[in-house]
Design a protein around this motif. Structure first.
Motif, PDB file in Angstrom:
ATOM      1  N   LYS A   8     -11.049  25.130  15.730  1.00 29.98           N
ATOM      2  CA  LYS A   8     -11.640  23.842  15.346  1.00 29.98           C
ATOM      3  C   LYS A   8     -10.562  22.881  14.866  1.00 29.98           C
ATOM      4  CE  LYS A   8     -16.203  25.522  13.954  1.00 29.98           C
ATOM      5  NZ  LYS A   8     -17.112  25.704  12.803  1.00 29.98           N
ATOM      6  N   LYS A   9      -9.655  23.389  14.039  1.00 28.15           N
ATOM      7  CA  LYS A   9      -8.582  22.562  13.480  1.00 28.15           C
ATOM      8  C   LYS A   9      -7.683  22.012  14.586  1.00 28.15           C
ATOM      9  CE  LYS A   9      -4.510  22.987  10.568  1.00 28.15           C
ATOM     10  NZ  LYS A   9      -3.649  23.944   9.876  1.00 28.15           N
ATOM     11  N   ARG A  10      -7.296  22.868  15.514  1.00 28.71           N
ATOM     12  CA  ARG A  10      -6.415  22.425  16.604  1.00 28.71           C
ATOM     13  C   ARG A  10      -7.106  21.408  17.506  1.00 28.71           C
ATOM     14  NH1 ARG A  10      -2.663  27.542  18.371  1.00 28.71           N
ATOM     15  NH2 ARG A  10      -2.083  28.124  16.256  1.00 28.71           N
ATOM     16  N   LEU A  11      -8.381  21.628  17.776  1.00 27.80           N
ATOM     17  CA  LEU A  11      -9.135  20.686  18.599  1.00 27.80           C
ATOM     18  C   LEU A  11      -9.274  19.347  17.883  1.00 27.80           C
ATOM     19  CD1 LEU A  11     -10.690  20.173  21.211  1.00 27.80           C
ATOM     20  CD2 LEU A  11     -12.727  21.080  20.076  1.00 27.80           C
ATOM     21  N   GLN A  12      -9.580  19.388  16.610  1.00 28.09           N
ATOM     22  CA  GLN A  12      -9.703  18.157  15.822  1.00 28.09           C
ATOM     23  C   GLN A  12      -8.396  17.365  15.848  1.00 28.09           C
ATOM     24  OE1 GLN A  12     -10.746  19.995  12.116  1.00 28.09           O
ATOM     25  NE2 GLN A  12     -12.945  19.898  12.507  1.00 28.09           N
ATOM     26  N   GLU A  13      -7.293  18.049  15.620  1.00 29.02           N
ATOM     27  CA  GLU A  13      -5.990  17.378  15.619  1.00 29.02           C
ATOM     28  C   GLU A  13      -5.679  16.768  16.980  1.00 29.02           C
ATOM     29  OE1 GLU A  13      -3.095  20.206  14.270  1.00 29.02           O
ATOM     30  OE2 GLU A  13      -3.924  20.264  12.247  1.00 29.02           O
ATOM     31  N   ALA A  14      -5.990  17.490  18.041  1.00 27.74           N
ATOM     32  CA  ALA A  14      -5.710  16.991  19.388  1.00 27.74           C
ATOM     33  C   ALA A  14      -6.520  15.735  19.684  1.00 27.74           C
ATOM     34  CB  ALA A  14      -6.010  18.078  20.420  1.00 27.74           C
ATOM     35  N   ILE A  15      -7.776  15.742  19.294  1.00 31.16           N
ATOM     36  CA  ILE A  15      -8.625  14.568  19.539  1.00 31.16           C
ATOM     37  C   ILE A  15      -8.124  13.389  18.708  1.00 31.16           C
ATOM     38  CG2 ILE A  15     -10.937  13.596  19.226  1.00 31.16           C
ATOM     39  CD1 ILE A  15     -12.047  16.396  19.987  1.00 31.16           C
ATOM     40  N   LYS A  16      -7.835  13.633  17.438  1.00 33.51           N
ATOM     41  CA  LYS A  16      -7.353  12.553  16.568  1.00 33.51           C
ATOM     42  C   LYS A  16      -6.037  11.974  17.066  1.00 33.51           C
ATOM     43  CE  LYS A  16      -9.591  14.163  12.367  1.00 33.51           C
ATOM     44  NZ  LYS A  16      -9.384  14.801  11.044  1.00 33.51           N
ATOM     45  N   ASN A  17      -5.161  12.831  17.576  1.00 38.26           N
ATOM     46  CA  ASN A  17      -3.838  12.391  18.021  1.00 38.26           C
ATOM     47  C   ASN A  17      -3.834  11.824  19.439  1.00 38.26           C
ATOM     48  OD1 ASN A  17      -2.688  13.189  15.588  1.00 38.26           O
ATOM     49  ND2 ASN A  17      -2.221  15.239  16.339  1.00 38.26           N
ATOM     50  N   SER A  18      -4.964  11.842  20.102  1.00 37.97           N
ATOM     51  CA  SER A  18      -5.029  11.396  21.498  1.00 37.97           C
ATOM     52  C   SER A  18      -4.857   9.888  21.661  1.00 37.97           C
ATOM     53  CB  SER A  18      -6.358  11.811  22.126  1.00 37.97           C
ATOM     54  OG  SER A  18      -7.431  11.032  21.602  1.00 37.97           O
ATOM     55  N   GLY A  19      -5.157   9.140  20.612  1.00 39.56           N
ATOM     56  CA  GLY A  19      -5.099   7.689  20.713  1.00 39.56           C
ATOM     57  C   GLY A  19      -6.349   7.098  21.347  1.00 39.56           C
ATOM     58  N   MET A  20      -7.293   7.956  21.706  1.00 39.99           N
ATOM     59  CA  MET A  20      -8.539   7.498  22.306  1.00 39.99           C
ATOM     60  C   MET A  20      -9.629   7.460  21.238  1.00 39.99           C
ATOM     61  SD  MET A  20      -8.551   9.649  25.881  1.00 39.99           S
ATOM     62  CE  MET A  20      -9.867   8.679  26.614  1.00 39.99           C
ATOM     63  N   THR A  21     -10.562   6.549  21.412  1.00 40.67           N
ATOM     64  CA  THR A  21     -11.696   6.509  20.493  1.00 40.67           C
ATOM     65  C   THR A  21     -12.700   7.595  20.881  1.00 40.67           C
ATOM     66  OG1 THR A  21     -13.028   4.990  21.840  1.00 40.67           O
ATOM     67  CG2 THR A  21     -11.459   3.988  20.269  1.00 40.67           C
ATOM     68  N   GLN A  22     -13.576   7.914  19.955  1.00 42.04           N
ATOM     69  CA  GLN A  22     -14.630   8.883  20.240  1.00 42.04           C
ATOM     70  C   GLN A  22     -15.485   8.414  21.410  1.00 42.04           C
ATOM     71  OE1 GLN A  22     -16.922   9.985  16.766  1.00 42.04           O
ATOM     72  NE2 GLN A  22     -15.103   9.915  15.472  1.00 42.04           N
ATOM     73  N   THR A  23     -15.740   7.129  21.455  1.00 43.86           N
ATOM     74  CA  THR A  23     -16.548   6.559  22.534  1.00 43.86           C
ATOM     75  C   THR A  23     -15.851   6.711  23.876  1.00 43.86           C
ATOM     76  OG1 THR A  23     -17.500   4.982  20.972  1.00 43.86           O
ATOM     77  CG2 THR A  23     -17.725   4.471  23.321  1.00 43.86           C
ATOM     78  N   GLN A  24     -14.554   6.484  23.923  1.00 43.43           N
ATOM     79  CA  GLN A  24     -13.801   6.636  25.173  1.00 43.43           C
ATOM     80  C   GLN A  24     -13.811   8.087  25.644  1.00 43.43           C
ATOM     81  OE1 GLN A  24     -10.146   4.971  23.618  1.00 43.43           O
ATOM     82  NE2 GLN A  24     -10.289   3.198  25.005  1.00 43.43           N
ATOM     83  N   ILE A  25     -13.576   8.995  24.720  1.00 47.52           N
ATOM     84  CA  ILE A  25     -13.579  10.413  25.077  1.00 47.52           C
ATOM     85  C   ILE A  25     -14.953  10.814  25.592  1.00 47.52           C
ATOM     86  CG2 ILE A  25     -13.406  12.763  24.159  1.00 47.52           C
ATOM     87  CD1 ILE A  25     -11.207  11.646  22.254  1.00 47.52           C
ATOM     88  N   ALA A  26     -15.990  10.408  24.884  1.00 40.88           N
ATOM     89  CA  ALA A  26     -17.357  10.736  25.287  1.00 40.88           C
ATOM     90  C   ALA A  26     -17.664  10.195  26.674  1.00 40.88           C
ATOM     91  CB  ALA A  26     -18.351  10.188  24.265  1.00 40.88           C
ATOM     92  N   SER A  27     -17.233   8.983  26.939  1.00 39.32           N
ATOM     93  CA  SER A  27     -17.473   8.368  28.236  1.00 39.32           C
ATOM     94  C   SER A  27     -16.799   9.159  29.355  1.00 39.32           C
ATOM     95  CB  SER A  27     -16.967   6.926  28.233  1.00 39.32           C
ATOM     96  OG  SER A  27     -17.134   6.323  29.492  1.00 39.32           O
TER      97      SER A  27
END
Length: 73
Positions: A8-27
């Motif tokens: 969970k921690k690694r996934l959270q960090e990867a998403i946060k560090n992606s530079g993408m918004t939650q909306t962009q990732i979801a899309s």
């Protein structure tokens, strides 16, 4: 043994560090933004197929996210 909390921690960090918004990732993943929010909060983990898509989208190594190391030596 693989610790779910570490995944969970690694996934959270990867998403946060992606530079993408939650909306962009979801899309890109064709899921609701609330699902991405749950991944970030640690409430849920993505299904294996979504995890694979996240790894492709964010150019991640699934082995690293899943805490898999080569112990065959």
């Amino acid at each position: 043994m693989v610790a779910i909390e570490e995944i969970k921690k690694r996934l959270q960090e990867a998403i946060k560090n992606s530079g993408m918004t939650q909306t962009q990732i979801a899309s890109h993943l064709n899921i609701y933004q609330s699902a991405v929010q749950q991944y970030l909060s640690g409430k849920t983990l993505p299904t294996l197929d979504k995890l694979a898509e996240i790894c492709i989208l964010l150019d991640l190594d699934a082995n690293e996210i899943l805490c898999i190391t080569d112990n065959r030596r």
